[in-house]
Design an enzyme around this catalytic site. Structure first.
Site, PDB file in Angstrom:
ATOM      1  N   ALA A 194     -62.965 -44.475  14.682  1.00  0.00           N
ATOM      2  CA  ALA A 194     -61.991 -45.385  14.692  1.00  0.00           C
ATOM      3  C   ALA A 194     -62.447 -46.906  14.899  1.00  0.00           C
ATOM      4  O   ALA A 194     -61.484 -47.487  14.709  1.00  0.00           O
ATOM      5  CB  ALA A 194     -61.780 -45.081  16.501  1.00  0.00           C
ATOM      6  N   ALA A 195     -63.637 -46.785  14.664  1.00  0.00           N
ATOM      7  CA  ALA A 195     -63.838 -48.469  14.033  1.00  0.00           C
ATOM      8  C   ALA A 195     -64.414 -48.664  13.066  1.00  0.00           C
ATOM      9  O   ALA A 195     -64.549 -49.665  12.434  1.00  0.00           O
ATOM     10  CB  ALA A 195     -64.742 -48.906  14.957  1.00  0.00           C
ATOM     11  N   HIS A 201     -59.997 -31.793  -2.640  1.00  0.00           N
ATOM     12  CA  HIS A 201     -60.005 -33.433  -2.269  1.00  0.00           C
ATOM     13  C   HIS A 201     -60.959 -33.641  -3.015  1.00  0.00           C
ATOM     14  O   HIS A 201     -62.219 -34.527  -2.357  1.00  0.00           O
ATOM     15  CB  HIS A 201     -59.399 -33.878  -0.937  1.00  0.00           C
ATOM     16  CG  HIS A 201     -59.942 -34.909  -0.839  1.00  0.00           C
ATOM     17  ND1 HIS A 201     -59.028 -36.400  -1.049  1.00  0.00           N
ATOM     18  CD2 HIS A 201     -60.376 -36.456  -0.628  1.00  0.00           C
ATOM     19  CE1 HIS A 201     -59.372 -37.713  -1.385  1.00  0.00           C
ATOM     20  NE2 HIS A 201     -60.214 -37.626  -1.021  1.00  0.00           N
ATOM     21  N   VAL A 214     -60.208 -35.997   7.688  1.00  0.00           N
ATOM     22  CA  VAL A 214     -60.143 -37.035   6.515  1.00  0.00           C
ATOM     23  C   VAL A 214     -61.795 -37.437   5.688  1.00  0.00           C
ATOM     24  O   VAL A 214     -61.507 -37.388   5.136  1.00  0.00           O
ATOM     25  CB  VAL A 214     -59.055 -38.185   7.054  1.00  0.00           C
ATOM     26  CG1 VAL A 214     -59.025 -39.513   6.063  1.00  0.00           C
ATOM     27  CG2 VAL A 214     -57.692 -38.164   7.429  1.00  0.00           C
ATOM     28  N   ASP A 271     -53.457 -38.025  -2.219  1.00  0.00           N
ATOM     29  CA  ASP A 271     -53.263 -37.698  -3.828  1.00  0.00           C
ATOM     30  C   ASP A 271     -52.444 -37.573  -4.328  1.00  0.00           C
ATOM     31  O   ASP A 271     -51.507 -37.820  -4.975  1.00  0.00           O
ATOM     32  CB  ASP A 271     -54.438 -36.090  -3.973  1.00  0.00           C
ATOM     33  CG  ASP A 271     -55.485 -36.683  -3.372  1.00  0.00           C
ATOM     34  OD1 ASP A 271     -56.589 -37.325  -4.279  1.00  0.00           O
ATOM     35  OD2 ASP A 271     -55.998 -35.934  -2.014  1.00  0.00           O
ATOM     36  N   ASN A 330     -65.079 -37.531   4.280  1.00  0.00           N
ATOM     37  CA  ASN A 330     -65.291 -36.273   3.116  1.00  0.00           C
ATOM     38  C   ASN A 330     -66.828 -35.914   3.249  1.00  0.00           C
ATOM     39  O   ASN A 330     -67.505 -36.875   3.956  1.00  0.00           O
ATOM     40  CB  ASN A 330     -65.464 -37.533   1.915  1.00  0.00           C
ATOM     41  CG  ASN A 330     -63.994 -37.430   1.237  1.00  0.00           C
ATOM     42  OD1 ASN A 330     -62.997 -36.638   1.213  1.00  0.00           O
ATOM     43  ND2 ASN A 330     -63.394 -38.853   0.959  1.00  0.00           N
ATOM     44  N   ARG A 352     -75.502 -34.894  -3.054  1.00  0.00           N
ATOM     45  CA  ARG A 352     -73.775 -34.463  -2.883  1.00  0.00           C
ATOM     46  C   ARG A 352     -74.443 -32.857  -1.835  1.00  0.00           C
ATOM     47  O   ARG A 352     -73.599 -32.838  -0.912  1.00  0.00           O
ATOM     48  CB  ARG A 352     -72.978 -33.345  -4.242  1.00  0.00           C
ATOM     49  CG  ARG A 352     -72.548 -33.407  -3.582  1.00  0.00           C
ATOM     50  CD  ARG A 352     -70.877 -33.142  -4.601  1.00  0.00           C
ATOM     51  NE  ARG A 352     -69.822 -31.979  -4.334  1.00  0.00           N
ATOM     52  CZ  ARG A 352     -68.521 -33.051  -3.387  1.00  0.00           C
ATOM     53  NH1 ARG A 352     -69.201 -34.253  -3.988  1.00  0.00           N
ATOM     54  NH2 ARG A 352     -67.308 -32.252  -2.869  1.00  0.00           N
ATOM     55  N   ASN A 361     -73.033 -33.959   6.641  1.00  0.00           N
ATOM     56  CA  ASN A 361     -72.279 -34.260   7.468  1.00  0.00           C
ATOM     57  C   ASN A 361     -71.665 -32.816   8.335  1.00  0.00           C
ATOM     58  O   ASN A 361     -71.033 -32.924   9.081  1.00  0.00           O
ATOM     59  CB  ASN A 361     -70.884 -34.320   6.034  1.00  0.00           C
ATOM     60  CG  ASN A 361     -70.752 -36.109   6.676  1.00  0.00           C
ATOM     61  OD1 ASN A 361     -70.453 -36.473   7.143  1.00  0.00           O
ATOM     62  ND2 ASN A 361     -70.566 -36.335   5.172  1.00  0.00           N
ATOM     63  N   ARG A 407     -50.219 -40.516  -4.321  1.00  0.00           N
ATOM     64  CA  ARG A 407     -50.315 -41.398  -5.532  1.00  0.00           C
ATOM     65  C   ARG A 407     -49.873 -40.712  -6.598  1.00  0.00           C
ATOM     66  O   ARG A 407     -49.768 -41.068  -8.187  1.00  0.00           O
ATOM     67  CB  ARG A 407     -52.330 -41.373  -5.820  1.00  0.00           C
ATOM     68  CG  ARG A 407     -53.179 -41.729  -4.617  1.00  0.00           C
ATOM     69  CD  ARG A 407     -54.443 -41.311  -4.858  1.00  0.00           C
ATOM     70  NE  ARG A 407     -55.202 -42.976  -3.884  1.00  0.00           N
ATOM     71  CZ  ARG A 407     -56.452 -42.485  -3.814  1.00  0.00           C
ATOM     72  NH1 ARG A 407     -56.808 -40.955  -3.958  1.00  0.00           N
ATOM     73  NH2 ARG A 407     -56.740 -43.719  -2.970  1.00  0.00           N
ATOM     74  N   GLY A 457     -59.775 -45.707  10.367  1.00  0.00           N
ATOM     75  CA  GLY A 457     -59.281 -46.363  12.131  1.00  0.00           C
ATOM     76  C   GLY A 457     -58.544 -47.789  11.985  1.00  0.00           C
ATOM     77  O   GLY A 457     -57.797 -47.089  12.264  1.00  0.00           O
TER      78      GLY A 457
END
Ligand code: NAI
Length: 328
Positions: free
Chosen positions: A12-13, A187, A129, A159, A131, A98, A105, A162, A17
């Site tokens: 959120a920061a 994505h 959202v 995307d 990645n 990667r 994550n 875009r 966010g």
């Protein structure tokens, strides 16, 4: 006054966010008569910055903002959540493979999926959202015992927007003249913006854009590389447009899709269009009157599209294999 809904936002920061929270609190995401409670989740080192963001939220005196909670405790953060917007993640650093990024994550999204299952409301919906968002969503979904798979989404709406904007500029029409734009796959730079099924003023794109070489080449690569181009120009990654993509995603999921059109969202595949069941992949979705969604059936996939979709789906398979030990 309607009962407030509870929206949990991680990261959120962060940049996104900062562009997102004010739009949720203003009513842009859930409508002008829907009050919201915000549960803002950050890691400890960012709690000070988050306090500053909350001071700014206070200073807007938003009529629809009912309550704000700031926390680094996931059980508190997802308590009673109707929506979990998982924006926070760890960025790739120099020298990081990667696979390392996926693992780091992965650990975050395992914990968040578990905490969502244990604390969120029965109607929880989760949009990822941060990645790599498809695989992060896959991990969260697999960690959230008891939450149906059709509640998990990852974002390709930025995307899609875009792609619409590129087609509109080339055809010299307005963005709103473009419909049926689908992003297929991951994505990532392998995503496939499908011009073969998109429409301009209800007609095939090729009625307006005769430059097939541009469609098959520069159009696709511009959409695939847009994030990198923005980093190069701005010195920071897309944030306001990403927050806008998330507002659009949630609105698309809470509003019936106009007849004949569709929207791109990464969902848990049911095996449609040759995309392995269980992968979180972007495909054409429509939302029904009752709020449920389905994959649009019968979209034509020609040989050109097939090759592009297959390449992106293969990348998703590879990502899944890299985090196999995190998928319970
Ligand atoms: P940022 O680095 O400005 O903010 C990320 C925030 O997440 C930071 O405040 C950080 O403290 C927080 N965070 C890290 N780990 C966390 C955890 N375990 N729990 C809660 N918070 C945590 O990044 P920005 O620009 O806001 O982007 C966020 C993510 O969105 C990135 O992964 C970025 O790649 C992704 N993104 C995705 C897009 C999409 O279309 N799907 C488009 C643009 C960005």
């Amino acid at each position: 006054m309607k009962t407030p809904i509870t929206v949990s936002v991680t990261g959120a920061a962060g940049q996104i966010g900062y562009a997102l929270l004010f739009r949720i609190a203003s009513g842009a995401m859930f409508g002008p008569d829907q009050p919201v409670n915000l549960r803002l989740i950050e890691i400890e080192p960012a709690m000070g910055a988050l306090e500053g963001v909350i001071m700014e939220l206070d200073d807007c005196a938003f009529p629809l903002l009912n309550e704000v909670v700031a926390t680094s405790d996931l059980n508190v953060g997802f308590s009673g959540a109707n929506w979990a917007l998982l924006v926070g993640s760890v960025p790739r650093k120099a020298g990081m493979e990667r696979a390392d990024l996926l693992k780091i994550n992965g650990g975050i999204f395992t914990g968040q999926g578990k905490a969502i299952a244990e604390n969120a409301a029965d109607d929880i919906r989760v949009v990822v959202v941060g990645n790599p968002c498809n695989t992060n969503a896959l991990i969260a979904m697999n960690s959230a015992a008891g939450v149906p798979n059709d509640r998990f989404f990852a974002m390709t709406r930025l995307d899609e927007n875009r792609a619409k904007s590129q087609l509109a500029a080339k055809a010299n029409v307005h963005n709103s003249d473009i419909t049926n734009m689908c992003i297929w796959g991951n994505h990532s730079a392998t995503q496939y913006p499908d011009f073969t099924n998109a429409k301009i003023k209800g007609q095939p794109v090729t009625d307006f854009i005769k430059d097939q070489e541009w469609l098959e080449g520069e159009f696709i690569s511009t959409v695939q590389q847009r994030g990198a181009a923005i980093i190069k120009a701005r010195g920071a990654s897309s944030a306001a447009s990403a927050a806008n993509g998330l507002v659009d995603t949630v609105r698309a999921l809470t509003t019936p899709t106009p007849a004949g059109d569709w929207t791109s969202i990464c969902v848990c595949s049911d095996g449609s269009y040759g995309i392995d069941a269980g992968l979180i992949a972007s495909m054409p979705i429509f939302v029904k009157e009752d709020g449920s969604w389905d994959v649009v059936p019968g979209v034509e996939v020609d040989a050109f599209s097939r090759e592009k979709i297959d390449a992106s789906v293969q990348e998703l398979r590879d990502e899944k294999a890299a985090v196999a030990d995190l998928l319970a």
